[in-house]
Write an enzyme that holds these catalytic residues in place. Sequence first.
Site, PDB file in Angstrom:
ATOM      1  N   LYS A 179     -34.251  11.977 -21.370  1.00  8.90           N
ATOM      2  CA  LYS A 179     -35.544  11.504 -21.971  1.00  8.90           C
ATOM      3  C   LYS A 179     -36.624  12.037 -21.584  1.00  8.90           C
ATOM      4  O   LYS A 179     -37.742  11.877 -21.970  1.00  8.90           O
ATOM      5  CB  LYS A 179     -35.516   9.957 -21.575  1.00  8.90           C
ATOM      6  N   GLY A 213     -31.328  11.916   1.194  1.00  5.22           N
ATOM      7  CA  GLY A 213     -30.355  11.969   2.377  1.00  5.22           C
ATOM      8  C   GLY A 213     -29.355  12.849   2.319  1.00  5.22           C
ATOM      9  O   GLY A 213     -29.115  13.881   3.006  1.00  5.22           O
ATOM     10  N   GLU A 243     -25.939   8.239   9.046  1.00  4.90           N
ATOM     11  CA  GLU A 243     -26.820   7.359   8.405  1.00  4.90           C
ATOM     12  C   GLU A 243     -26.379   6.017   8.688  1.00  4.90           C
ATOM     13  O   GLU A 243     -25.212   5.769   9.094  1.00  4.90           O
ATOM     14  CB  GLU A 243     -27.005   7.432   6.736  1.00  4.90           C
ATOM     15  N   HIS A 282     -34.524  -0.095  -0.469  1.00  4.62           N
ATOM     16  CA  HIS A 282     -34.226   0.731   0.675  1.00  4.62           C
ATOM     17  C   HIS A 282     -35.385   0.274   1.626  1.00  4.62           C
ATOM     18  O   HIS A 282     -36.320   0.142   1.471  1.00  4.62           O
ATOM     19  CB  HIS A 282     -34.847   2.163   0.370  1.00  4.62           C
ATOM     20  N   ARG A 299     -28.279  -1.135   5.055  1.00  2.66           N
ATOM     21  CA  ARG A 299     -29.541  -1.277   4.405  1.00  2.66           C
ATOM     22  C   ARG A 299     -29.864  -2.810   4.141  1.00  2.66           C
ATOM     23  O   ARG A 299     -31.037  -3.172   4.077  1.00  2.66           O
ATOM     24  CB  ARG A 299     -29.602  -0.406   3.140  1.00  2.66           C
ATOM     25  N   HIS A 346     -34.478   0.395  -4.783  1.00  5.16           N
ATOM     26  CA  HIS A 346     -33.922   1.600  -4.533  1.00  5.16           C
ATOM     27  C   HIS A 346     -32.490   2.111  -5.336  1.00  5.16           C
ATOM     28  O   HIS A 346     -32.523   2.891  -5.901  1.00  5.16           O
ATOM     29  CB  HIS A 346     -33.607   1.865  -3.279  1.00  5.16           C
ATOM     30  N   ARG A 386     -24.244  -0.963  -1.241  1.00  2.00           N
ATOM     31  CA  ARG A 386     -23.930   0.536  -1.261  1.00  2.00           C
ATOM     32  C   ARG A 386     -24.096   1.067   0.200  1.00  2.00           C
ATOM     33  O   ARG A 386     -25.215   1.056   0.961  1.00  2.00           O
ATOM     34  CB  ARG A 386     -24.721   1.170  -2.283  1.00  2.00           C
ATOM     35  N   LEU A 408     -24.201   9.436  -4.822  1.00  2.00           N
ATOM     36  CA  LEU A 408     -23.919  10.884  -5.167  1.00  2.00           C
ATOM     37  C   LEU A 408     -22.447  11.158  -5.310  1.00  2.00           C
ATOM     38  O   LEU A 408     -21.972  11.921  -6.087  1.00  2.00           O
ATOM     39  CB  LEU A 408     -24.747  11.983  -4.264  1.00  2.00           C
TER      40      LEU A 408
END
Length: 518
Positions: free
Chosen positions: A34, A47, A113, A241, A288, A349, A384, A390
């Site tokens: 788009k 990250g 993390e 986040h 998180r 996030h 998550r 990813l």
Amino acid sequence: MRHEVDFLVIGSGIAGLSYALKVAPYGKVCVLTKGDASEGSTKYAQGGIAAVMYGSDSFDNHIKDTLVAGDGICDREVVEMTIREAPERINELVQYGVNFDLNKNGRFDLHREGGHSEFRILHHKDNTGAEIERGLLQAIHDHPNIELKENQFAIDLITQHHLGQIVTKHTPDITCYGAYALNGDTHEIDTYLAKTTLLATGGMGNVYTTTTTPIISTGDGVAMVHRARGVLSDMEFVQFHPTSLYNPAEKPAFLITEALRGAGAILKDHKGNEFMQKYDERLSLAPRDIVARAIDNEMKMAGVEHLYLDARHINKHELITGFPTIYAKCLEIGINITKDMIPIRPAAHYQCGGIKVDRRGQSSIHNLYAAGECSCTGLHGGNRLASNSLLEAVVYAHNAAMDAIERVKVVDFKKEVPDWNADGMKLNEELVLITQTKKELQEIMSNYVGIVRSNLRLQRAFVRLNLIYRETEELYQRSVMTEELSELRNLIACSYLITKMAMARKENRGLHYSIDLL
């Protein structure tokens, strides 16, 4: 204009591009995006990507960390499949030209993390997503069988509905024949007939006032599937986040990667005191959802708009070389992270729910796949785990590609699909009707359907969203389609789904937290 392609891809992040590269040897591929091809959530992923690469870690540990973060809602078989496939998918990214940082021994330099028990985050400094996007786009441009078209806004999926048939959520054989897309150059709506379609449209962070996601993250894929009567799941699980840079004039909010806490940065309150010990024994490296709620609570109790992340005690050289993007960004607004604490606040996030897919990435609609943030695979559950997104995108892009390669052999184009009918429509010249509604929508979601919820807030949001929906549909029925109008419709649909599923959730799990369920 009409187009025919074997593989239609909507979205140009890690999911869409890696899928396109895998199916390209088997047919004609068209990737629609788009905006600019590089402008998407992948680009902003600082990250990294989580994977077990060395013997010091184990698949079992990564599986356990994912299940714990997901608060018992993950699909265990999906978790195991995704994590065990990770090393192979990482090696493919490297073959495509993606560069991950190496240590002095020539091995991957791994970060840790929140929620991870081991160092397993592959990264490229603190701009991993941008590096992945660069490498994949270069491979796409080099492939002769892939057409990448920018400024093409997907409006709707083409199904039996467009052939005059009544389609409901109970219709057993809903089939996707392609999509209608608004050409940003000609301002006409083109018809794309496709044997298979992949939605890789990213998230919907812009249903909220403050988000780290780019302005194009308006839930387009989810909303299109909703209108096509496909199955959606877990929309109530919106991840905030914990640490976006507090800079109210900037949108989207700049992300302060969790890897900075993994490197030793500490969360502190408005007076400079540590506070995470009151909420979780993992302190600043708790998952998180816990950290975001803790920050939200501390801000509300103190009546302040932000807290702090303190990285001043980290070695100066390591801080600057390891996080150059964050260092430079903070300097732009007068903050030297080697000397000053970083003002932070939570921001929308990531959407853990979305288009329900099986392990092949196949949605409930025939010939329609989904991968990346717009999908719901069962990996994330209620929350998550950092840097699993990813990984999920590249694994499911691979699985969808393997299935689609076989599917195109037996699917034909639906030639009788009509072109978009815009007869009698007029251009809406009062853009304030769209901009004001969008602002109202974002405030409703931020205030009533945010990090902490209640029955009263959710009910108020639901009533107001229904009013906004009716007003916008009346505008849509008489207006020429524009990107702004379509995005607004999509944001309304996603907000409705988040709120409705949050109202149906009868226990606090993962990212859904209501004071009435305590």
